[in-house]
Design a protein around this motif. Structure first.
Motif, PDB file in Angstrom:
ATOM      1  N   PHE A 111      34.322  48.180  34.297  1.00  0.00           N
ATOM      2  CA  PHE A 111      35.416  47.199  34.140  1.00  0.00           C
ATOM      3  C   PHE A 111      36.735  47.877  33.791  1.00  0.00           C
ATOM      4  O   PHE A 111      37.800  47.446  34.228  1.00  0.00           O
ATOM      5  N   ASP A 122      38.868  37.291  38.127  1.00  0.00           N
ATOM      6  CA  ASP A 122      37.977  36.129  38.007  1.00  0.00           C
ATOM      7  C   ASP A 122      36.808  36.338  38.969  1.00  0.00           C
ATOM      8  O   ASP A 122      36.661  37.403  39.555  1.00  0.00           O
ATOM      9  N   LEU A 178      33.836  49.191  46.873  1.00  0.00           N
ATOM     10  CA  LEU A 178      33.671  50.634  46.711  1.00  0.00           C
ATOM     11  C   LEU A 178      32.276  50.935  46.201  1.00  0.00           C
ATOM     12  O   LEU A 178      31.800  50.282  45.266  1.00  0.00           O
ATOM     13  N   THR A 225      32.612  46.860  42.870  1.00  0.00           N
ATOM     14  CA  THR A 225      32.466  48.281  42.583  1.00  0.00           C
ATOM     15  C   THR A 225      31.030  48.543  42.156  1.00  0.00           C
ATOM     16  O   THR A 225      30.541  47.897  41.226  1.00  0.00           O
TER      17      THR A 225
END
Ligand code: ADP
Ligand code: MG
Length: 323
Positions: A4, A27, A88, A121
């Motif tokens: 994060f 969000d 990613l 991610t």
């Protein structure tokens, strides 16, 4: 750095400059306001290490290229690019890699006023997926199925440099170092022909971007338009570097080399003067290379005895990877 923190630092920190992005990264989903009376053009592409790019490729060029390949698809539709979603998969959190990736990625996105609005991610083999949305007025899209007999066939830029650069990096071809320096950016940081796509909206009868080689990609136009074509090999636009190769090699690279990200498009003879006007203000060259025929198939003319050995790239047909 956690997942994060990575998202916040590298992707969320980037300012939102578009009023049609109501809610961006942070969000569960982005909230976007589609423009009234326009269609959304949606496309996605994945670049996987070892399949689409050589291991160790500079992250800045990957940031650029991962976005450029999808921008090229929007260009081929005549769409105006707007929103990006980025997925990613990274083997580790490597901050210097991420910084350089973002430099390539955001410098290209900023130059087209594109906004990154979300993504995903994960940890895994290095892989980059871009998902792009663009806008286009209904009825103006450049599709593959509109070519008619008698239309002229054009390509932007020149062909085959990216494939030659890749062959050199893989040790399968050798050219003077100075020449490789000139053509390497054609492989690593291609320029998507967005401005050409927009200019062609009211002019071209069909268009496609050349990612798998001219012969294969023009073949999609021919198949979907139910027509054939004749190309004059002598009219293929080749860089000085390709002109220095044997003629046979140059033509093969131009016809079946991948990764050019130029546009191939068709224009009816009545609209040729409009075409000339539309490209006047653009810094993009274009070249007439042939004509659409009623009779199916692709004829290669202009050079006695030339036959194309390898049509183009297909992930599942020949080489399992494109490298
Ligand atoms: P969720 O688990 O609800 O799908 P995530 O935790 O995966 O959400 O992502 C949090 C936010 O960060 C989301 O808004 C998502 O779109 C965004 N995001 C995640 N990865 C990326 C990325 N690589 N680039 C841009 N935005 C990303
Ligand atoms: Mg969620």
């Amino acid at each position: 750095m956690t997942e994060f923190e990575l998202i916040t630092h590298y992707f969320q920190a980037h300012p939102n400059t578009r009023s049609d992005v109501i809610l961006s990264i942070g969000d569960d989903a982005a909230l976007l306001l589609p423009p009234a009376n326009q269609l959304l053009a949606v496309t996605t592409d994945t670049l996987i290490e070892g399949v689409h790019f050589l291991p160790g490729t500079a992250p800045q060029t990957l940031g650029h290229k991962s976005l450029a390949v999808s921008l090229s698809d929007l260009a081929a539709m005549g769409a105006e690019p707007a929103w990006i979603v980025l997925s990613l998969s990274l083997p580790t959190i490597d901050e210097s890699w991420l910084s350089a990736f973002c430099e390539g990625f955001f410098s290209l996105s900023n130059s087209y006023h594109l906004q990154l609005v979300g993504g995903n991610t994960t940890r895994g083999q290095l892989s980059i997926s871009t998902h792009l949305t663009g806008f286009i007025p209904a009825g103006k899209a450049l599709r593959r199925d509109g070519a008619k007999p008698g239309d002229f066939i054009y390509v932007t830029g020149c062909l085959g440099d990216a494939a030659l650069a890749l062959a050199c990096l893989q040790g399968k071809a050798a050219i003077p170092a100075a020449d490789l320096t000139i053509i390497k950016p054609r492989l690593e940081t291609p320029t998507p022909r967005v401005a050409a796509g927009l200019a062609l909206r009211d002019i071209a009868t069909a268009a496609i971007d050349i990612s798998d080689g001219l012969a294969a990609d023009l073949g999609h136009i021919l198949q979907q338009s139910n027509v054939g074509a004749a190309l004059n090999l002598r009219d293929l636009p080749l860089s000085k570097t390709l002109q220095n190769l044997s003629q046979d090699r140059g033509f093969h690279l131009a016809l079946s080399g991948g990764d050019d990200y130029e546009l191939c498009f068709t224009v009816s003879p009545e609209k040729v003067s409009l075409l000339e006007g539309a490209f006047l203000g653009l810094d993009i060259t274009y070249q007439k290379i042939g004509v659409i025929k009623q009779e199916r198939g692709l004829k290669l003319e202009g050079v006695e005895g030339f036959t194309l050995k390898n049509e183009g790239h297909d992930h599942f047909l020949k080489n399992k990877t494109c490298l």
